[in-house]
Scaffold this active site. Structure first.
Site, short mmCIF file in Angstrom:
data_model
loop_
_atom_site.label_atom_id
_atom_site.label_comp_id
_atom_site.label_asym_id
_atom_site.label_seq_id
_atom_site.Cartn_x
_atom_site.Cartn_y
_atom_site.Cartn_z
N HIS A 106 -54.66 4.20 -16.43
CA HIS A 106 -55.69 4.58 -17.40
C HIS A 106 -55.40 5.95 -18.02
CE1 HIS A 106 -58.59 1.52 -15.32
NE2 HIS A 106 -57.72 0.95 -16.11
N HIS B 167 -54.04 -8.22 -20.20
CA HIS B 167 -54.62 -8.63 -18.91
C HIS B 167 -55.84 -7.74 -18.69
CE1 HIS B 167 -50.50 -10.07 -18.73
NE2 HIS B 167 -50.83 -10.87 -17.72
N ASP C 50 -54.06 -16.86 -22.47
CA ASP C 50 -52.93 -16.22 -21.81
C ASP C 50 -52.55 -14.99 -22.64
OD1 ASP C 50 -50.21 -15.49 -21.34
OD2 ASP C 50 -49.89 -17.40 -20.35
N GLY C 51 -52.58 -13.83 -22.02
CA GLY C 51 -52.36 -12.59 -22.76
C GLY C 51 -50.93 -12.43 -23.24
N ASP D 235 -50.75 -5.48 -18.13
CA ASP D 235 -51.15 -5.10 -16.76
C ASP D 235 -51.34 -6.34 -15.89
OD1 ASP D 235 -52.14 -3.69 -14.58
OD2 ASP D 235 -54.18 -3.59 -15.40
C1 SAM Z 1 -54.81 -5.95 -12.87
S1 SAM Z 1 -56.08 -6.94 -13.54
C2 SAM Z 1 -56.48 -6.15 -15.05
C3 SAM Z 1 -57.12 -4.80 -14.94
C4 SAM Z 1 -57.41 -4.14 -16.25
N1 SAM Z 1 -56.24 -4.11 -17.10
C5 SAM Z 1 -57.87 -2.72 -16.04
O1 SAM Z 1 -57.06 -1.80 -15.98
O2 SAM Z 1 -59.10 -2.52 -15.96
C6 SAM Z 1 -55.18 -8.34 -14.09
C7 SAM Z 1 -56.01 -9.41 -14.79
O3 SAM Z 1 -55.12 -10.30 -15.45
C8 SAM Z 1 -55.69 -11.59 -15.43
N2 SAM Z 1 -54.59 -12.53 -15.73
C9 SAM Z 1 -53.64 -13.03 -14.91
N3 SAM Z 1 -52.74 -13.74 -15.61
C10 SAM Z 1 -53.12 -13.66 -16.91
C11 SAM Z 1 -52.57 -14.13 -18.14
N4 SAM Z 1 -51.44 -14.86 -18.16
N5 SAM Z 1 -53.20 -13.83 -19.29
C12 SAM Z 1 -54.35 -13.09 -19.29
N6 SAM Z 1 -54.91 -12.61 -18.17
C13 SAM Z 1 -54.30 -12.89 -17.00
C14 SAM Z 1 -56.31 -11.71 -14.06
O4 SAM Z 1 -57.31 -12.71 -14.06
C15 SAM Z 1 -56.86 -10.28 -13.87
O5 SAM Z 1 -58.19 -10.23 -14.31
#
Ligand code: SAM
Length: 285
Positions: A19, A42, A143-144, A164
């Protein structure tokens, strides 16, 4: 497999470095009066409570953000970051990367947040409704990694991307590499921030995968920089002993801003904590 939920890890040392980097990059973009686009591939649930059952179960925030509670920060970036957290603290909330970014947006800027876990996306939608910034926030249930490629290049093409992933599976590393390459083909100016864990021997075949990913990025024809925060020694049983952010196309001197903030942060995180800044590829020098 989507079992990762950030509520268990919110406020840990990885959030601090990630962050801080995100705030530094956004602040840099705001130095020009030109609009920009941000992508958070993500996004997670957007907002958390550090007194939730999840957070209390792991207690990870206690050796992370709780160490920065009520400190009188000197570094300007650290002050900015802590001020954002304080603006949520009165409601006992803790902002994730989407709310941190949205807080900093100006009217002309936009943020795209993507999340694939249905429950986390529901939380994200609710959280982004309460965004405090002035810009536009678009939430995508998708999917991100695929979403980033599909939306690149944005208009305007000034902007930055936070990648992330949870790295639950080793296959996520090559997926991130492939996405970064595809994104840069379409959007060569993109400023990319890829978070990665530093893992000890206990992680088995995941150990070293992040470092190898960064070396692959360094072979691309772009400037590449890594900034890492370690909180314990890398003993075989340590698990995640720290984490880093790999920058591709970093803004000029952004590493100085972040290094200065981390220099102050490590003073609060315990005697085994330290940070490092390393250029893996510096084409202009
Ligand atoms: C580490 S957390 C994110 C934390 C957030 N970036 C933060 O700093 O507050 C990772 C997230 O990615 C999501 N995720 C996993 N694979 C993904 C994908 N292919 N596309 C989008 N989201 C995904 C998970 O459900 C999870 O909520």
């Amino acid at each position: 497999m989507l079992s990762y939920q950030h509520g268990y890890h919110a406020g840990n040392h990885a959030d601090i470095i990630k962050h801080l980097c995100w705030v530094a990059v956004i602040n840099r973009l705001k130095q020009k009066n030109k609009p920009f686009n941000l992508f958070d591939t993500h996004a997670g649930a957007g907002c958390y409570r550090l007194d939730s059952e999840q957070a209390l179960k792991t207690g990870e925030y206690q050796s992370g953000i709780a160490r920065l509670d009520n400190i009188a920060a000197h570094d300007p970036l650290l002050q900015d970051y802590l001020a954002i957290l304080s603006s949520y603290a009165s409601d006992n909330q803790y902002p994730g990367s989407p709310l941190i970014a949205s807080h900093l947006l100006r009217e002309q800027d936009a943020l795209h947040v993507m999340e694939l876990h249905p429950g986390e996306f529901e939380g994200l939608k609710q959280a982004t409704k309460r965004c405090s910034g002035a810009g536009q926030v678009h939430s995508h249930f998708r999917d991100g990694l695929a979403g980033l490629v599909a939306l690149s290049p944005p208009k305007p093409n000034r902007g930055a991307v936070l990648i992330d992933p949870p790295y639950e599976s080793r296959s996520e590393y090559p997926q991130v590499i492939s996405t970064v390459k595809q994104c840069l083909k379409r959007w060569p100016q993109a400023q990319l921030l890829v978070w990665y864990p530093l893992l000890s021997e206990r992680a088995g075949d995941k150990q070293g995968a992040a470092e190898a990913m960064c070396r692959t990025f360094a072979e691309l024809e772009h400037n590449v920089l890594t900034i890492e925060l370690r909180v314990t020694k890398n003993t075989p049983d340590a698990g995640m002993y720290g984490s880093g952010v790999c920058f591709i196309n970093p803004a000029w001197q952004v590493e100085k801003l972040i290094g200065s903030a981390l220099h102050e942060v490590v003073g609060y995180l315990g005697p085994d904590s330290d940070y490092s800044v390393a250029w893996l590829n510096n084409i202009e020098s």
